[in-house]
Design a protein around this motif. Sequence first.
Motif, mmCIF file in Angstrom:
data_model
loop_
_atom_site.group_PDB
_atom_site.id
_atom_site.type_symbol
_atom_site.label_atom_id
_atom_site.label_comp_id
_atom_site.label_asym_id
_atom_site.label_seq_id
_atom_site.Cartn_x
_atom_site.Cartn_y
_atom_site.Cartn_z
ATOM 1 N N GLU A 21 -10.019 0.027 -7.133
ATOM 2 C CA GLU A 21 -9.520 1.124 -7.959
ATOM 3 C C GLU A 21 -8.036 1.364 -7.689
ATOM 4 O O GLU A 21 -7.257 1.638 -8.610
ATOM 5 N N TYR A 22 -7.658 1.249 -6.428
ATOM 6 C CA TYR A 22 -6.247 1.408 -6.057
ATOM 7 C C TYR A 22 -5.419 0.272 -6.634
ATOM 8 O O TYR A 22 -4.328 0.487 -7.169
ATOM 9 N N GLU A 23 -5.937 -0.964 -6.564
ATOM 10 C CA GLU A 23 -5.239 -2.108 -7.142
ATOM 11 C C GLU A 23 -5.129 -1.982 -8.658
ATOM 12 O O GLU A 23 -4.111 -2.343 -9.254
ATOM 13 N N LEU A 24 -6.185 -1.459 -9.289
ATOM 14 C CA LEU A 24 -6.160 -1.264 -10.741
ATOM 15 C C LEU A 24 -5.065 -0.271 -11.125
ATOM 16 O O LEU A 24 -4.310 -0.512 -12.074
ATOM 17 N N ALA A 25 -4.972 0.825 -10.385
ATOM 18 C CA ALA A 25 -3.942 1.832 -10.682
ATOM 19 C C ALA A 25 -2.545 1.226 -10.567
ATOM 20 O O ALA A 25 -1.664 1.484 -11.403
ATOM 21 N N LYS A 26 -2.323 0.395 -9.544
ATOM 22 C CA LYS A 26 -1.013 -0.235 -9.352
ATOM 23 C C LYS A 26 -0.753 -1.290 -10.423
ATOM 24 O O LYS A 26 0.376 -1.434 -10.902
ATOM 25 N N TYR B 189 -10.003 -6.251 -13.441
ATOM 26 C CA TYR B 189 -10.388 -5.229 -12.463
ATOM 27 C C TYR B 189 -11.364 -4.216 -13.059
ATOM 28 O O TYR B 189 -12.301 -3.775 -12.394
ATOM 29 N N THR B 190 -11.155 -3.852 -14.317
ATOM 30 C CA THR B 190 -12.043 -2.900 -14.981
ATOM 31 C C THR B 190 -13.459 -3.453 -15.077
ATOM 32 O O THR B 190 -14.446 -2.756 -14.811
ATOM 33 N N ASP B 191 -13.575 -4.722 -15.460
ATOM 34 C CA ASP B 191 -14.889 -5.372 -15.540
ATOM 35 C C ASP B 191 -15.545 -5.459 -14.167
ATOM 36 O O ASP B 191 -16.760 -5.252 -14.026
ATOM 37 N N LEU B 192 -14.743 -5.771 -13.146
ATOM 38 C CA LEU B 192 -15.272 -5.881 -11.785
ATOM 39 C C LEU B 192 -15.788 -4.532 -11.286
ATOM 40 O O LEU B 192 -16.865 -4.446 -10.682
ATOM 41 N N LEU B 193 -15.040 -3.472 -11.546
ATOM 42 C CA LEU B 193 -15.428 -2.140 -11.080
ATOM 43 C C LEU B 193 -16.739 -1.671 -11.699
ATOM 44 O O LEU B 193 -17.486 -0.916 -11.080
ATOM 45 N N SER B 194 -17.024 -2.126 -12.904
ATOM 46 C CA SER B 194 -18.258 -1.713 -13.571
ATOM 47 C C SER B 194 -19.505 -2.238 -12.866
ATOM 48 O O SER B 194 -20.609 -1.731 -13.075
ATOM 49 N N PHE C 292 0.830 -1.204 0.000
ATOM 50 C CA PHE C 292 0.000 0.000 0.000
ATOM 51 C C PHE C 292 0.865 1.254 0.000
ATOM 52 O O PHE C 292 0.540 2.250 -0.653
ATOM 53 N N LEU C 293 1.969 1.214 0.741
ATOM 54 C CA LEU C 293 2.828 2.392 0.856
ATOM 55 C C LEU C 293 3.733 2.580 -0.363
ATOM 56 O O LEU C 293 4.082 3.704 -0.720
ATOM 57 N N SER C 294 4.119 1.466 -0.980
ATOM 58 C CA SER C 294 5.079 1.521 -2.087
ATOM 59 C C SER C 294 4.404 1.504 -3.457
ATOM 60 O O SER C 294 5.077 1.388 -4.481
ATOM 61 N N PHE C 295 3.091 1.607 -3.488
ATOM 62 C CA PHE C 295 2.317 1.589 -4.734
ATOM 63 C C PHE C 295 2.606 0.325 -5.545
ATOM 64 O O PHE C 295 2.850 0.356 -6.744
ATOM 65 N N ASN C 296 2.606 -0.808 -4.835
ATOM 66 C CA ASN C 296 2.760 -2.106 -5.466
ATOM 67 C C ASN C 296 1.472 -2.892 -5.226
ATOM 68 O O ASN C 296 0.687 -2.561 -4.347
ATOM 69 N N THR C 297 1.244 -3.942 -6.006
ATOM 70 C CA THR C 297 0.003 -4.693 -5.844
ATOM 71 C C THR C 297 0.068 -5.610 -4.626
ATOM 72 O O THR C 297 1.151 -6.015 -4.190
ATOM 73 N N ILE C 298 -1.098 -5.950 -4.091
ATOM 74 C CA ILE C 298 -1.162 -6.858 -2.945
ATOM 75 C C ILE C 298 -0.542 -8.208 -3.298
ATOM 76 O O ILE C 298 0.158 -8.817 -2.489
ATOM 77 N N GLN C 299 -0.782 -8.674 -4.525
ATOM 78 C CA GLN C 299 -0.238 -9.971 -4.952
ATOM 79 C C GLN C 299 1.289 -9.961 -4.938
ATOM 80 O O GLN C 299 1.921 -10.932 -4.518
ATOM 81 N N ASN C 300 1.880 -8.854 -5.385
ATOM 82 C CA ASN C 300 3.341 -8.758 -5.333
ATOM 83 C C ASN C 300 3.834 -8.689 -3.896
ATOM 84 O O ASN C 300 4.910 -9.194 -3.566
ATOM 85 N N GLY C 301 3.047 -8.059 -3.021
ATOM 86 C CA GLY C 301 3.405 -8.004 -1.609
ATOM 87 C C GLY C 301 3.386 -9.376 -0.960
ATOM 88 O O GLY C 301 4.238 -9.706 -0.130
ATOM 89 N N LEU C 302 2.408 -10.203 -1.354
ATOM 90 C CA LEU C 302 2.281 -11.547 -0.798
ATOM 91 C C LEU C 302 3.398 -12.470 -1.290
ATOM 92 O O LEU C 302 4.023 -13.187 -0.509
ATOM 93 N N TYR C 303 3.623 -12.486 -2.601
ATOM 94 C CA TYR C 303 4.504 -13.477 -3.203
ATOM 95 C C TYR C 303 5.856 -12.924 -3.632
ATOM 96 O O TYR C 303 6.686 -13.663 -4.160
ATOM 97 N N GLY C 304 6.091 -11.622 -3.407
ATOM 98 C CA GLY C 304 7.354 -11.034 -3.798
ATOM 99 C C GLY C 304 7.993 -10.240 -2.680
ATOM 100 O O GLY C 304 8.713 -9.273 -2.933
ATOM 101 N N GLN D 107 -4.853 -8.577 -16.204
ATOM 102 C CA GLN D 107 -5.388 -8.305 -14.872
ATOM 103 C C GLN D 107 -6.117 -6.971 -14.813
ATOM 104 O O GLN D 107 -7.134 -6.841 -14.132
ATOM 105 N N SER D 108 -5.632 -5.972 -15.531
ATOM 106 C CA SER D 108 -6.304 -4.672 -15.532
ATOM 107 C C SER D 108 -7.695 -4.771 -16.162
ATOM 108 O O SER D 108 -8.616 -4.064 -15.762
ATOM 109 N N ARG D 109 -7.841 -5.655 -17.136
ATOM 110 C CA ARG D 109 -9.161 -5.863 -17.743
ATOM 111 C C ARG D 109 -10.109 -6.508 -16.736
ATOM 112 O O ARG D 109 -11.285 -6.134 -16.647
#
Length: 215
Positions: free
Chosen positions: A161-166, A143-148, A80-92, A139-141
């Motif tokens: 929306e934050y995850e989509l931006a990252k 998230y875009t479909d989900l947000l709609s 959240f602080l480094s503007f990285n995705t949650i998935q990268n935070g978990l597995y990276g 993945q961005s597609r």
Amino acid sequence: MKKCCILTARDPRSLYGGDIQRLETLVTNLQEKFVVTVVVTGGRRKKISSSKANTIFDQINVVYVSNNFLMMLFGVFWSFLSFNTIQNGLYGNAFVKYQINKILRGNVFDLLVFHLFRNYMVFDQKAVPCQHIDLCDAQSRTYTDLLSSLPNVSLKRFIFEYELAKTIRIESAILRSNNHSVSVINDADRCFLAHRYHCKSKLLVLPNNIYFDLK
């Protein structure tokens, strides 16, 4: 024979699904020219006993990277602080990164393949000169479909929306880099990403259960 390493967060010997089918396709094709090693960063899962158990993964070297629970929590918080995705935070996170780099430096691989971008940017860039990133779905597609379908104002919408931006930031970095080739699973995802990032010539369409040649 050349050697290939596939980095994935999915345990190939666990419940059969879309991600495992994708891994199966990658391994089947790469075995034509490479000795394949799969490095799993998502931990070991309970092995299934069914007709869909993936015997192909019993024929190759599968290495499990341990993932510290506290480091996973810290990775999510830091994402959240480094503007990285949650998935990268978990597995990276740093704990996983150290182990992956140790494996890559201790072996001579001719090709490094990322299954999805969860582990992208967590390895020593100089360790393997030839790289391929299989985004599978855009993945961005997703998230875009989900947000709609979400309300205009809600906590869930804010998180996605934050995850989509990252995600857009990472996809953009991947598709604008000349250090690797990139693939998706179908032409719809290819067209979506090509339109968003103006990179049609860089994207390969590699469907499941179809032979392809990754050089």
